[in-house]
Design an enzyme around this catalytic site. Structure first.
Site, short mmCIF file in Angstrom:
data_model
loop_
_atom_site.label_atom_id
_atom_site.label_comp_id
_atom_site.label_asym_id
_atom_site.label_seq_id
_atom_site.Cartn_x
_atom_site.Cartn_y
_atom_site.Cartn_z
N GLY A 55 0.79 -1.22 0.00
CA GLY A 55 0.00 0.00 0.00
C GLY A 55 0.82 1.27 0.00
O GLY A 55 0.28 2.36 -0.20
N ASP A 58 -2.31 6.54 3.05
CA ASP A 58 -1.87 7.65 2.22
C ASP A 58 -0.62 7.32 1.41
O ASP A 58 -0.10 8.16 0.68
CB ASP A 58 -1.61 8.90 3.07
CG ASP A 58 -0.56 8.67 4.17
OD1 ASP A 58 0.15 7.65 4.12
OD2 ASP A 58 -0.46 9.51 5.07
N GLY A 59 -0.12 6.07 1.54
CA GLY A 59 1.02 5.65 0.75
C GLY A 59 2.35 6.17 1.23
O GLY A 59 3.38 5.98 0.56
N ARG A 73 14.33 -0.81 1.42
CA ARG A 73 14.50 -2.07 2.17
C ARG A 73 15.10 -3.13 1.25
O ARG A 73 14.75 -3.23 0.08
CB ARG A 73 13.16 -2.54 2.71
CG ARG A 73 13.23 -3.79 3.56
CD ARG A 73 11.96 -3.99 4.33
NE ARG A 73 10.80 -4.16 3.48
CZ ARG A 73 9.54 -4.05 3.92
NH1 ARG A 73 9.31 -3.76 5.18
NH2 ARG A 73 8.53 -4.23 3.09
N ASP A 108 0.58 -11.81 6.73
CA ASP A 108 1.16 -10.97 5.67
C ASP A 108 2.48 -10.35 6.09
O ASP A 108 3.11 -9.65 5.29
CB ASP A 108 0.18 -9.87 5.25
CG ASP A 108 -0.25 -8.99 6.41
OD1 ASP A 108 -0.94 -9.50 7.31
OD2 ASP A 108 0.11 -7.80 6.43
#
Length: 490
Positions: free
Chosen positions: A86, A119-120, A170, A245
């Protein structure tokens, strides 16, 4: 770098290709040259010169193929449906200098089709925490994602308050989660065989030598997950949000939200302020790992042609407990400098009980054993031991002295240098305490990143006493001041 963007060429239902949304005026936060050299990033002058633009979303190198992954998951034990990247993008996959495939995943880089109500973006405080924690776990030899670096920006991001937006590159051996299979099972079951073959060929090629590669692969995931969680327990690490997840198929630590390192030893410690029932408490992590795998494995029942049956899946899951217990008990004995045998385990669990009953600091107490065995050579550890003993009330002090006598009697039967080496190599001096991370965050929010650099250097060598350390790096919170739970908001 040696690009190998295999994920970008899988079935397009599995992802959404898109560029990052740039941050306003991205600036240097910190650059991890160790990771950059591992990736071969330092061999490319263009990547080195423009790394801030890349992390800030202003420049996408030609060989990158950015995409947002689709996945699903169980969150706090409940089916959450479709999730996905997201606020992050898998920018590229490369072979590092060990010929290991590594994902470059840019986090905090704008909205994707999977953002849901988000909001990303990512804020600076959570970015610094993830950056330092990935670095710390890697230096502690615990399988984990790491990071190439992070940037800060002028993009405002609202959480509980308005905060500066940041982005983190990452680096992980895989971003495929247990939740990827949950998504496929629910939304694209026809992809299960193809995707399973991709996971085996990419991450577990040795399983192709088995008569039943799929079952061999599943058992490998089970065993790696068990060992990873044992490593967490041994070092006193609590992930805080072990949803399906958030667990990788490679058994590497992924997704640092409300994590924490144990200070005063309390196995029931809950470090996630959203975890109202204690589902993800430190002591529950081994059981939750089992629960997640037990939810994950049945999705492979569709692969009957690969020999997958209910009984075969039970056999795949069966080694979990034994693998965890063996890895944990062996590690616990090493933390005491003792061989793995019943007498050693008895002493180890008695020591943990002393820590729990008296709320002693986990990291400092194990490291103090060096001062117990050789106080002349280990002055710092002798000071730790003195501080610990001074905390004990009379009855507890008597119990400790009895334990000490029996422990030293067992130590005397072993080569002293081997014992000392085991203690030094399995009990860090420094872990990333919440107070340490918070000091770095506070300074960084004022535009000062020197504390991030100091902690990066300190955590790069966690098993040795260092001159750059301060007393605050090993200070213990008051016994009546429980560790502050961390917010999921990031």
């Amino acid at each position: 770098m040696r690009y190998q963007n295999t994920y970008a060429h899988l079935d397009p239902r599995l992802y959404h290709k898109q560029p990052p949304t740039p941050l306003k005026n991205p600036r240097v936060g910190h650059f991890n040259r160790q990771v950059a050299e591992q990736l071969g990033w330092t061999d490319d002058a263009d990547l080195m010169a423009r790394w801030v633009d890349i992390l800030g979303g202003h420049y996408v190198p030609e060989d990158f193929e950015p995409l947002a992954m689709a996945y699903a998951g169980h969150q706090f034990g409940q089916w959450a449906g479709q999730l996905g990247d997201g606020r992050g993008l898998l920018m590229a996959q490369v072979l590092d200098n060990h010929d290991t495939l590594q994902d470059l995943h840019l986090k905090g880089i704008g909205l994707t089709p999977y953002s849901r109500m988000g909001d990303g973006r990512a804020v600076l405080r959570s970015t610094i925490r993830e950056y330092l924690c990935g670095h710390a776990l890697n230096q502690l030899d615990i399988p984990s994602s790491n990071a190439l670096g992070f940037v800060v920006s002028d993009t405002p991001v609202r959480r509980e308050r308005m905060e500066p937006g940041a982005a983190l590159m990452r680096v992980a051996d895989s971003h495929i989660r247990l939740g990827h299979i949950e998504w496929i099972a629910s939304f694209a079951p026809d992809l299960l065989a193809e995707f399973t073959n991709y996971m085996i060929d990419t991450y577990y090629p040795e399983c192709r030598d088995s008569d039943k590669p799929v079952l061999a692969f599943l058992q490998k995931v089970v065993e790696r997950t068990a060992r990873m969680i044992a490593d967490w327990q041994l070092i006193g690490f609590a992930h805080g949000v072990m949803n399906t997840d958030n667990l990788s198929i490679t058994g590497s630590t992924l997704d640092f939200g409300p994590f924490g390192f144990m200070e005063r030893f309390n196995p029931a410690w809950i470090n996630n302020h959203s975890d109202h029932t204690g589902r993800y408490a430190y002591q529950n992590q081994p059981a939750i790992g089992y629960w997640n795998l037990n939810v994950w494995l049945p999705h492979f029942m569709r692969l009957t042609e690969a020999g997958v049956t209910k009984e075969a899946l039970a056999d795949c899951l069966a080694p979990y407990e034994a693998t965890f217990m063996q890895h944990y008990q062996q590690g616990l004995c090493r933390k005491l400098g003792l061989p793995h045998q019943p007498d050693s385990l008895k002493l180890a669990f008695e020591f943990l009980s002393l820590l729990e009953d008296n709320l002693l600091d986990y990291t400092n107490s194990f490291r103090a054993l060096l001062g117990l065995i050789d106080s002349e050579s280990y002055a710092y550890e002798k000071q730790l031991l003195t501080a610990i003993v001074n905390e004990l009330p009379p009855e507890a002090l008597s119990a400790f002295q009895d334990w000490r006598k029996r422990y030293l009697a067992q130590i005397e039967t072993l080569p002293k240098e081997e014992v000392l080496d085991s203690l030094k190599n399995n009990n860090p001096v420094y872990v990333l305490r919440n107070s340490m991370a918070q000091r770095a965050i506070t300074a960084a929010e004022q535009g000062q990143f020197e504390e991030v650099e100091r902690l990066y250097q300190l955590l790069a060598n966690p098993y040795n006493v260092q001159d750059i350390a301060t007393d605050l790096d090993s200070s213990v919170p008051a016994a009546d001041a429980p560790q502050t739970p961390i917010s999921c908001s990031s």
